[in-house]
Design an enzyme around this catalytic site. Structure first.
Site, PDB file in Angstrom:
ATOM      1  N   GLY A   1       3.004   2.128  -0.673  1.00  0.00           N
ATOM      2  CA  GLY A   1       3.142   2.027  -2.129  1.00  0.00           C
ATOM      3  C   GLY A   1       2.691   3.298  -2.836  1.00  0.00           C
ATOM      4  O   GLY A   1       2.223   4.253  -2.205  1.00  0.00           O
TER       5      GLY A   1
ATOM      6  N   THR B   1       0.156   3.800  -4.873  1.00  0.00           N
ATOM      7  CA  THR B   1      -1.291   4.060  -4.820  1.00  0.00           C
ATOM      8  C   THR B   1      -1.671   4.616  -3.449  1.00  0.00           C
ATOM      9  O   THR B   1      -2.442   5.572  -3.338  1.00  0.00           O
ATOM     10  CB  THR B   1      -2.086   2.772  -5.134  1.00  0.00           C
ATOM     11  OG1 THR B   1      -1.492   2.118  -6.255  1.00  0.00           O
ATOM     12  CG2 THR B   1      -3.538   3.081  -5.441  1.00  0.00           C
TER      13      THR B   1
ATOM     14  N   ASP C   1      -5.031  -0.192   1.564  1.00  0.00           N
ATOM     15  CA  ASP C   1      -3.725  -0.541   1.003  1.00  0.00           C
ATOM     16  C   ASP C   1      -3.875  -0.942  -0.467  1.00  0.00           C
ATOM     17  O   ASP C   1      -4.974  -1.289  -0.928  1.00  0.00           O
ATOM     18  CB  ASP C   1      -3.112  -1.700   1.815  1.00  0.00           C
ATOM     19  CG  ASP C   1      -1.608  -1.831   1.602  1.00  0.00           C
ATOM     20  OD1 ASP C   1      -1.021  -1.062   0.809  1.00  0.00           O
ATOM     21  OD2 ASP C   1      -1.002  -2.717   2.241  1.00  0.00           O
TER      22      ASP C   1
ATOM     23  N   GLY D   1       3.537  -6.871  -1.436  1.00  0.00           N
ATOM     24  CA  GLY D   1       4.927  -6.868  -0.992  1.00  0.00           C
ATOM     25  C   GLY D   1       5.895  -6.332  -2.026  1.00  0.00           C
ATOM     26  O   GLY D   1       7.102  -6.351  -1.821  1.00  0.00           O
ATOM     27  N   GLY D   2       5.331  -5.816  -3.137  1.00  0.00           N
ATOM     28  CA  GLY D   2       6.195  -5.204  -4.149  1.00  0.00           C
ATOM     29  C   GLY D   2       7.028  -4.074  -3.561  1.00  0.00           C
ATOM     30  O   GLY D   2       8.127  -3.787  -4.035  1.00  0.00           O
TER      31      GLY D   2
ATOM     32  N   GLU E   1       2.259  -4.845   6.679  1.00  0.00           N
ATOM     33  CA  GLU E   1       0.938  -4.725   6.035  1.00  0.00           C
ATOM     34  C   GLU E   1       0.000  -5.819   6.548  1.00  0.00           C
ATOM     35  O   GLU E   1      -1.166  -5.567   6.853  1.00  0.00           O
ATOM     36  CB  GLU E   1       1.089  -4.822   4.510  1.00  0.00           C
ATOM     37  CG  GLU E   1       1.785  -3.604   3.923  1.00  0.00           C
ATOM     38  CD  GLU E   1       2.105  -3.721   2.439  1.00  0.00           C
ATOM     39  OE1 GLU E   1       2.399  -2.687   1.845  1.00  0.00           O
ATOM     40  OE2 GLU E   1       2.067  -4.832   1.886  1.00  0.00           O
TER      41      GLU E   1
ATOM     42  N   LYS F   1      -4.173  -4.531 -12.022  1.00  0.00           N
ATOM     43  CA  LYS F   1      -3.863  -5.448 -10.909  1.00  0.00           C
ATOM     44  C   LYS F   1      -4.856  -6.609 -10.791  1.00  0.00           C
ATOM     45  O   LYS F   1      -4.610  -7.561 -10.056  1.00  0.00           O
ATOM     46  CB  LYS F   1      -3.853  -4.677  -9.574  1.00  0.00           C
ATOM     47  CG  LYS F   1      -2.973  -3.428  -9.550  1.00  0.00           C
ATOM     48  CD  LYS F   1      -1.517  -3.772  -9.586  1.00  0.00           C
ATOM     49  CE  LYS F   1      -0.583  -2.570  -9.488  1.00  0.00           C
ATOM     50  NZ  LYS F   1      -0.555  -1.900  -8.221  1.00  0.00           N
TER      51      LYS F   1
HETATM   52  C1  5RP Z   1       3.945  -2.757  -0.749  1.00  0.00           C
HETATM   53  C2  5RP Z   1       2.705  -3.305  -1.343  1.00  0.00           C
HETATM   54  C3  5RP Z   1       1.945  -2.425  -2.275  1.00  0.00           C
HETATM   55  O1  5RP Z   1       0.645  -2.301  -1.821  1.00  0.00           O
HETATM   56  C4  5RP Z   1       1.962  -3.032  -3.639  1.00  0.00           C
HETATM   57  O2  5RP Z   1       3.315  -3.287  -4.015  1.00  0.00           O
HETATM   58  C5  5RP Z   1       1.308  -2.113  -4.683  1.00  0.00           C
HETATM   59  O3  5RP Z   1       2.093  -0.975  -4.832  1.00  0.00           O
HETATM   60  P1  5RP Z   1       1.734   0.179  -5.865  1.00  0.00           P
HETATM   61  O4  5RP Z   1       0.520   0.862  -5.338  1.00  0.00           O
HETATM   62  O5  5RP Z   1       2.956   1.058  -5.858  1.00  0.00           O
HETATM   63  O6  5RP Z   1       1.512  -0.461  -7.209  1.00  0.00           O
HETATM   64  O7  5RP Z   1       2.305  -4.412  -1.107  1.00  0.00           O
HETATM   65  O8  5RP Z   1       4.641  -3.721  -0.004  1.00  0.00           O
END
Ligand code: 5RP
Length: 223
Positions: A29, A31, A81, A95-96, A103, A121
């Protein structure tokens, strides 16, 4: 600070949890991309990484960080993560980025889950973010009906007008309208539905620590 700056802040702060001489578990992702970029400064101090997606693998390798297969290594000391939502107990929706299955696998292989996230978040109850569920394509219609029966709205995630296909060759069903008051029970229940590969609730593999990027700096939450 912008959301991007907050992500960079927690990505940098996560280096503190990386154990020199070891292999680090790396999520997926925007982050985590900040974390990977920061990890490049430590690349000579670690053996390498286990990655949770093709995208993270490519980024790690481009920075000269060795990537190991899960099956080639034992337990990892730490997995770092992001999350789409995290509650006050460390339960998450993830899972975005469609990488939830790998993961969850890498998280399960790690002693400590360090979640890095900006303060947007942090939620009281999981479910406002549409819940990603990785599903075997032939089961999608029935799994979606099961969510509709719960009062939710489910749709297959699209990319370029076609169902998005994950790194594992499956589909993602995004489920809106949930209010997940018992994340452990919810994860257990949905994980048992035939055709569900992985549900994006991380309660059994919850975070132990969350580094939360706030306007006043990094806040460390421990669960
Ligand atoms: C990817 C994920 C990411 O950790 C979640 O979507 C957060 O993403 P971002 O840091 O871009 O906001 O689970 O499958």
């Amino acid at each position: 600070m912008t959301q991007d700056e907050l992500k960079a802040l927690v990505g940098q702060a996560a280096l503190h949890y990386v154990v020199p001489g070891e292999i680090v578990g790396v999520g997926t992702g925007s982050t985590v991309n900040k974390f990977i970029d920061a990890l490049a400064s430590m690349k000579d101090q670690i053996k390498g990484a286990v990655s949770s997606s093709e995208a993270s693998t490519q980024r790690l390798k481009a920075l000269g960080i060795a990537v190991f297969d899960c099956n080639a290594v034992g337990e990892l000391s730490v997995y770092i993560d992001g999350a789409d939502e995290i509650d006050g107990q460390g339960h998450m929706v993830k899972g975005g980025g469609a990488a939830l299955t790998r993961e969850k696998i890498v998280a399960a292989q790690s002693r400590q889950f360090v979640c890095i996230a900006d303060e947007s978040k942090l939620v009281k109850t999981l479910g406002a973010f549409p819940l990603p569920v990785e599903v075997i394509p032939m089961a999608t219609a029935r799994v979606m009906r099961q969510f509709v029966a719960m009062g939710a709205v489910a749709q297959i995630r699209q990319k370029d007008g076609q169902p998005l296909v994950t790194d594992n060759g499956q589909y993602i069903v995004d489920v809106s309208g949930l209010h997940i008051t018992d994340p452990l029970a919810f994860e257990t229940q949905v994980s048992q539905w035939p055709g569900v590969v992985t549900v994006g609730v991380f309660a059994h593999q919850k975070a132990h620590v969350c580094l939360l990027g706030t306007a006043s700096g990094v806040k460390t939450l421990t669960f």
